[in-house]
Design a protein around this motif. Structure first.
Motif, short mmCIF file in Angstrom:
data_model
loop_
_atom_site.label_atom_id
_atom_site.label_comp_id
_atom_site.label_asym_id
_atom_site.label_seq_id
_atom_site.Cartn_x
_atom_site.Cartn_y
_atom_site.Cartn_z
N TRP A 47 -7.21 1.86 12.41
CA TRP A 47 -7.96 0.79 13.04
C TRP A 47 -7.52 -0.57 12.49
N LEU A 48 -7.36 -0.67 11.18
CA LEU A 48 -6.92 -1.93 10.58
C LEU A 48 -5.51 -2.30 11.02
N ASP A 49 -4.63 -1.31 11.12
CA ASP A 49 -3.27 -1.58 11.59
C ASP A 49 -3.28 -2.07 13.04
N ASP A 50 -4.12 -1.45 13.87
CA ASP A 50 -4.21 -1.88 15.27
C ASP A 50 -4.74 -3.31 15.36
N GLU A 51 -5.76 -3.62 14.57
CA GLU A 51 -6.32 -4.97 14.57
C GLU A 51 -5.30 -5.99 14.08
N ALA A 52 -4.53 -5.65 13.06
CA ALA A 52 -3.50 -6.56 12.54
C ALA A 52 -2.43 -6.82 13.61
N LEU A 53 -2.07 -5.78 14.35
CA LEU A 53 -1.07 -5.94 15.41
C LEU A 53 -1.60 -6.87 16.50
N VAL A 54 -2.83 -6.66 16.93
CA VAL A 54 -3.42 -7.52 17.96
C VAL A 54 -3.49 -8.96 17.46
N ARG A 55 -3.89 -9.15 16.21
CA ARG A 55 -4.00 -10.49 15.63
C ARG A 55 -2.64 -11.17 15.57
N SER A 56 -1.60 -10.43 15.17
CA SER A 56 -0.27 -11.04 15.07
C SER A 56 0.29 -11.39 16.45
N GLU A 57 0.01 -10.55 17.45
CA GLU A 57 0.45 -10.86 18.81
C GLU A 57 -0.26 -12.11 19.34
N LYS A 58 -1.55 -12.21 19.04
CA LYS A 58 -2.31 -13.38 19.48
C LYS A 58 -1.80 -14.64 18.80
N THR A 59 -1.52 -14.54 17.50
CA THR A 59 -1.00 -15.68 16.75
C THR A 59 0.34 -16.13 17.32
N ALA A 60 1.21 -15.18 17.63
CA ALA A 60 2.52 -15.53 18.20
C ALA A 60 2.36 -16.18 19.57
N ARG A 61 1.44 -15.66 20.38
CA ARG A 61 1.20 -16.22 21.70
C ARG A 61 0.66 -17.65 21.60
N LEU A 62 -0.28 -17.88 20.68
CA LEU A 62 -0.84 -19.22 20.50
C LEU A 62 0.19 -20.19 19.95
N LYS A 63 1.03 -19.71 19.03
CA LYS A 63 2.08 -20.57 18.48
C LYS A 63 3.06 -21.00 19.57
N ALA A 64 3.44 -20.07 20.42
CA ALA A 64 4.35 -20.40 21.52
C ALA A 64 3.71 -21.39 22.48
N ALA A 65 2.42 -21.22 22.74
CA ALA A 65 1.72 -22.14 23.64
C ALA A 65 1.66 -23.54 23.03
N ARG A 66 1.41 -23.63 21.72
CA ARG A 66 1.38 -24.95 21.05
C ARG A 66 2.75 -25.60 21.10
N GLU A 67 3.81 -24.81 20.87
CA GLU A 67 5.16 -25.38 20.92
C GLU A 67 5.50 -25.88 22.31
N ASP A 68 5.11 -25.13 23.35
CA ASP A 68 5.34 -25.57 24.72
C ASP A 68 4.56 -26.86 25.01
N ARG A 69 3.33 -26.92 24.51
CA ARG A 69 2.51 -28.12 24.73
C ARG A 69 3.13 -29.32 24.03
N ASP A 70 3.62 -29.11 22.81
CA ASP A 70 4.19 -30.22 22.04
C ASP A 70 5.54 -30.68 22.57
N LYS A 71 6.24 -29.84 23.30
CA LYS A 71 7.53 -30.24 23.87
C LYS A 71 7.34 -31.26 24.99
N GLY A 72 6.24 -31.14 25.71
CA GLY A 72 5.98 -32.04 26.83
C GLY A 72 5.65 -33.44 26.34
N ASP A 73 5.98 -34.46 27.17
CA ASP A 73 5.71 -35.84 26.81
C ASP A 73 4.44 -36.28 27.52
N TYR A 74 3.31 -36.07 26.85
CA TYR A 74 2.02 -36.43 27.46
C TYR A 74 1.70 -37.89 27.16
N ARG A 75 1.15 -38.59 28.13
CA ARG A 75 0.81 -40.01 27.96
C ARG A 75 -0.66 -40.21 27.88
#
Length: 75
Positions: A47-75
């Protein structure tokens, strides 16, 4: 008959013989049955291994979303 078998890859196997045992009989008898505590521990670790995997996937997804957001030139 040969023309029907032409496209089929050759088969490897035991020739319909008996398969060899993967564990010897003495080793199978020597194995201890799992206690309730062992089952609970294994379940908790799984159970702990499954939870850690879900957490790491979520962290990677959020990190990618932040990087995509930061690449854009928002005014």
């Amino acid at each position: 008959m040969e023309d029907l078998l032409e496209g089929i890859p050759s088969q490897e196997g035991n020739g319909a013989g008996l398969l060899a045992a993967t564990v010897s009989a003495s080793a199978a008898k020597a194995a201890k049955p799992m206690t309730a505590l062992d089952k609970t521990t294994a379940s908790a670790k799984r159970w702990l291994d499954d939870e850690a995997l879900v957490r790491s996937e979520k962290t990677a997804r959020l990190k990618a979303a932040r990087e995509d957001r930061d690449k854009g030139d928002y005014r």
